[in-house]
Write a protein that holds these residues in place. Structure first.
Motif, PDB file in Angstrom:
ATOM      1  N   ILE A 168       0.841  -1.202   0.000  1.00 14.72           N
ATOM      2  CA  ILE A 168       0.000   0.000   0.000  1.00 14.72           C
ATOM      3  C   ILE A 168       0.877   1.253   0.000  1.00 14.72           C
ATOM      4  CG2 ILE A 168      -1.605   1.345   1.411  1.00 14.72           C
ATOM      5  CD1 ILE A 168      -2.925  -1.290   2.231  1.00 14.72           C
ATOM      6  N   ALA A 169       1.921   1.246   0.836  1.00 15.65           N
ATOM      7  CA  ALA A 169       2.820   2.403   0.892  1.00 15.65           C
ATOM      8  C   ALA A 169       3.560   2.587  -0.434  1.00 15.65           C
ATOM      9  CB  ALA A 169       3.812   2.240   2.043  1.00 15.65           C
ATOM     10  N   LEU A 170       4.072   1.485  -1.002  1.00 21.36           N
ATOM     11  CA  LEU A 170       4.783   1.576  -2.276  1.00 21.36           C
ATOM     12  C   LEU A 170       3.851   2.025  -3.399  1.00 21.36           C
ATOM     13  CD1 LEU A 170       7.040  -1.615  -2.117  1.00 21.36           C
ATOM     14  CD2 LEU A 170       7.804   0.763  -2.059  1.00 21.36           C
ATOM     15  N   GLU A 171       2.616   1.562  -3.373  1.00 24.39           N
ATOM     16  CA  GLU A 171       1.649   1.978  -4.385  1.00 24.39           C
ATOM     17  C   GLU A 171       1.385   3.475  -4.282  1.00 24.39           C
ATOM     18  OE1 GLU A 171      -3.028   1.033  -5.513  1.00 24.39           O
ATOM     19  OE2 GLU A 171      -1.832  -0.463  -4.430  1.00 24.39           O
ATOM     20  N   TYR A 172       1.341   3.988  -3.054  1.00 27.68           N
ATOM     21  CA  TYR A 172       1.120   5.421  -2.870  1.00 27.68           C
ATOM     22  C   TYR A 172       2.303   6.220  -3.391  1.00 27.68           C
ATOM     23  CZ  TYR A 172       0.156   9.832  -0.508  1.00 27.68           C
ATOM     24  OH  TYR A 172      -0.071  11.159  -0.239  1.00 27.68           O
ATOM     25  N   TRP A 173       3.532   5.812  -3.054  1.00 28.90           N
ATOM     26  CA  TRP A 173       4.714   6.544  -3.523  1.00 28.90           C
ATOM     27  C   TRP A 173       4.879   6.407  -5.040  1.00 28.90           C
ATOM     28  CZ3 TRP A 173       8.182   3.578   0.432  1.00 28.90           C
ATOM     29  CH2 TRP A 173       7.849   3.986   1.739  1.00 28.90           C
ATOM     30  N   ARG A 174       4.653   5.209  -5.545  1.00 31.66           N
ATOM     31  CA  ARG A 174       4.926   4.922  -6.961  1.00 31.66           C
ATOM     32  C   ARG A 174       3.906   5.575  -7.884  1.00 31.66           C
ATOM     33  NH1 ARG A 174       6.280   4.249 -11.460  1.00 31.66           N
ATOM     34  NH2 ARG A 174       7.051   2.379 -12.511  1.00 31.66           N
ATOM     35  N   HIS A 216      -8.763   6.694  -3.820  1.00 31.03           N
ATOM     36  CA  HIS A 216      -8.710   5.714  -4.904  1.00 31.03           C
ATOM     37  C   HIS A 216      -7.999   4.431  -4.456  1.00 31.03           C
ATOM     38  CE1 HIS A 216      -9.602   9.357  -7.264  1.00 31.03           C
ATOM     39  NE2 HIS A 216     -10.173   8.522  -8.095  1.00 31.03           N
ATOM     40  N   ILE A 217      -6.932   4.580  -3.650  1.00 32.95           N
ATOM     41  CA  ILE A 217      -6.234   3.385  -3.163  1.00 32.95           C
ATOM     42  C   ILE A 217      -7.140   2.598  -2.223  1.00 32.95           C
ATOM     43  CG2 ILE A 217      -4.261   2.570  -1.815  1.00 32.95           C
ATOM     44  CD1 ILE A 217      -2.675   4.925  -2.866  1.00 32.95           C
ATOM     45  N   SER A 218      -7.924   3.301  -1.406  1.00 39.72           N
ATOM     46  CA  SER A 218      -8.815   2.610  -0.469  1.00 39.72           C
ATOM     47  C   SER A 218      -9.868   1.792  -1.206  1.00 39.72           C
ATOM     48  CB  SER A 218      -9.488   3.624   0.457  1.00 39.72           C
ATOM     49  OG  SER A 218     -10.414   4.436  -0.256  1.00 39.72           O
ATOM     50  N   LYS A 219     -10.349   2.290  -2.349  1.00 36.69           N
ATOM     51  CA  LYS A 219     -11.337   1.535  -3.115  1.00 36.69           C
ATOM     52  C   LYS A 219     -10.709   0.302  -3.759  1.00 36.69           C
ATOM     53  CE  LYS A 219     -14.631   4.215  -2.002  1.00 36.69           C
ATOM     54  NZ  LYS A 219     -15.589   3.729  -0.972  1.00 36.69           N
ATOM     55  N   SER A 220      -9.419   0.380  -4.096  1.00 38.02           N
ATOM     56  CA  SER A 220      -8.743  -0.784  -4.671  1.00 38.02           C
ATOM     57  C   SER A 220      -8.549  -1.886  -3.634  1.00 38.02           C
ATOM     58  CB  SER A 220      -7.384  -0.367  -5.242  1.00 38.02           C
ATOM     59  OG  SER A 220      -7.535   0.569  -6.285  1.00 38.02           O
ATOM     60  N   TRP A 221      -8.327  -1.495  -2.373  1.00 42.09           N
ATOM     61  CA  TRP A 221      -8.035  -2.468  -1.318  1.00 42.09           C
ATOM     62  C   TRP A 221      -9.254  -2.817  -0.462  1.00 42.09           C
ATOM     63  CZ3 TRP A 221      -3.461  -5.038  -0.185  1.00 42.09           C
ATOM     64  CH2 TRP A 221      -2.371  -4.698  -0.998  1.00 42.09           C
ATOM     65  N   GLY A 222     -10.353  -2.096  -0.632  1.00 38.38           N
ATOM     66  CA  GLY A 222     -11.553  -2.380   0.145  1.00 38.38           C
ATOM     67  C   GLY A 222     -11.434  -1.951   1.596  1.00 38.38           C
ATOM     68  N   GLU A 234     -10.270   5.214   3.508  1.00 40.35           N
ATOM     69  CA  GLU A 234      -9.147   6.060   3.101  1.00 40.35           C
ATOM     70  C   GLU A 234      -8.320   6.528   4.298  1.00 40.35           C
ATOM     71  OE1 GLU A 234     -10.234   9.976   1.485  1.00 40.35           O
ATOM     72  OE2 GLU A 234     -12.305   9.439   1.922  1.00 40.35           O
ATOM     73  N   SER A 235      -8.938   6.706   5.467  1.00 38.87           N
ATOM     74  CA  SER A 235      -8.164   7.081   6.647  1.00 38.87           C
ATOM     75  C   SER A 235      -7.227   5.948   7.062  1.00 38.87           C
ATOM     76  CB  SER A 235      -9.092   7.445   7.805  1.00 38.87           C
ATOM     77  OG  SER A 235      -9.901   6.336   8.178  1.00 38.87           O
ATOM     78  N   THR A 236      -7.642   4.709   6.807  1.00 37.29           N
ATOM     79  CA  THR A 236      -6.779   3.565   7.098  1.00 37.29           C
ATOM     80  C   THR A 236      -5.561   3.562   6.190  1.00 37.29           C
ATOM     81  OG1 THR A 236      -8.743   2.285   7.728  1.00 37.29           O
ATOM     82  CG2 THR A 236      -6.721   1.055   7.334  1.00 37.29           C
ATOM     83  N   VAL A 237      -5.752   3.890   4.921  1.00 34.52           N
ATOM     84  CA  VAL A 237      -4.624   3.996   3.980  1.00 34.52           C
ATOM     85  C   VAL A 237      -3.650   5.057   4.459  1.00 34.52           C
ATOM     86  CG1 VAL A 237      -3.950   4.503   1.608  1.00 34.52           C
ATOM     87  CG2 VAL A 237      -6.037   3.209   2.053  1.00 34.52           C
TER      88      VAL A 237
END
Length: 269
Positions: free
Chosen positions: A56-62, A69-75, A78-81
């Motif tokens: 998740i962290a690498l996806e955010y940086w990369r 949007h990342i939270s919807k990919s992981w279910g 967004e505050s958790t991301v």
């Protein structure tokens, strides 16, 4: 896409996805495990694995997509991301497994680092509500944050970094951060460091074209040869900006920029 779905990817494809080599990914997981594996501790074990936290962290940086949007990919929420990314950054920095040598090591490594390259890269930021002129870069024609890299020319290793706001000149940034080289080290820089010979005589910058005249053949050859040596710094700027958090308009708190840039530079090393 969890770690279980990508763990069998070829190393080249995993690097394209995450931005780091598979060996670096394994070292990052080992640095995170003491804090994230909570079996037998109070609070219980997180639902996501250590590898998924890191992904998740690498996806955010990369990719630098929004937390939403990342939270919807992981279910997840967004505050958790946001908490996961912040937690991973803090643990990796605290572990010191990916730290840079630092400017204090420049003199101690004088016999290993004979030729050094100094260069600055800029990251655009949102227009500040206050003190806009301090962040405005005349070179980029927008508001930016600057990151200065000191690189070993032979190995391509980032030795230390320094940070400033868009308005500050490259040479002034070098002076303000008090980076000092050993007298035996050759420092290569671009035209933004005119006057560097005053603080480090053993330095080299391109010859500036005189007004109303042209450079001689020997001066042009000198500039081309210097550019071929300095290109190591440009390549590292490109490798840093593979992580789009350092390339696109920076949305995080500006005081967090140095930590994230330092961490990514350590991963590249």
């Amino acid at each position: 896409m969890s770690y279980e779905q990508i763990k069998d990817l070829p190393p080249a494809e995993l690097k394209r996805l995450c931005g780091v080599h598979i060996a670096t990914f394994g070292r990052m997981v080992e640095a995170l495990k003491p804090e994230l594996v909570r079996i037998g501790k109070k609070g219980g074990q997180p639902k996501l694995s250590v590898e998924d936290h890191l992904l998740i962290a690498l996806e955010y940086w990369r990719e630098y997509r929004t937390y939403f949007h990342i939270s919807k990919s992981w279910g997840i929420h967004e505050s958790t991301v946001c908490r996961i990314v912040r937690k991973v950054e803090n643990i990796l920095i605290k572990s010191r497994a990916f730290r840079l040598p630092g400017k204090r090591e420049l003199n101690q490594g004088a016999y290993d680092w004979k030729v050094l390259v100094v260069d600055v890269t800029e990251t655009p930021v949102e227009r500040p509500k206050k003190t806009q002129r301090r962040y405005y870069s005349g070179k980029k024609k927008r508001h930016t944050l600057k990151a200065q890299l000191v690189v070993d020319q032979a190995s391509g290793k980032i030795i230390c970094t320094a940070y400033g706001i868009g308005r500050i000149h490259d040479f002034r940034l070098l002076k303000n951060t008090k980076v000092r080289f050993h007298e035996t080290q050759l420092c290569l820089a671009d035209k933004g460091y005119q006057g560097i010979a005053k603080i480090h005589p053993y330095s080299c910058i391109p010859t500036k074209k005189p007004r109303g005249a042209n450079l001689s053949t020997s001066e042009r050859q000198h500039n081309r040869h210097l550019a071929s040596l300095r290109v190591v710094g440009e390549h590292l700027n490109r490798r840093l900006k593979i992580f789009r958090i350092l390339k696109e308009q920076y949305r995080n708190r500006r005081k967090r920029f140095g930590l994230q840039c330092n961490l990514i530079a350590g991963l590249i090393n």
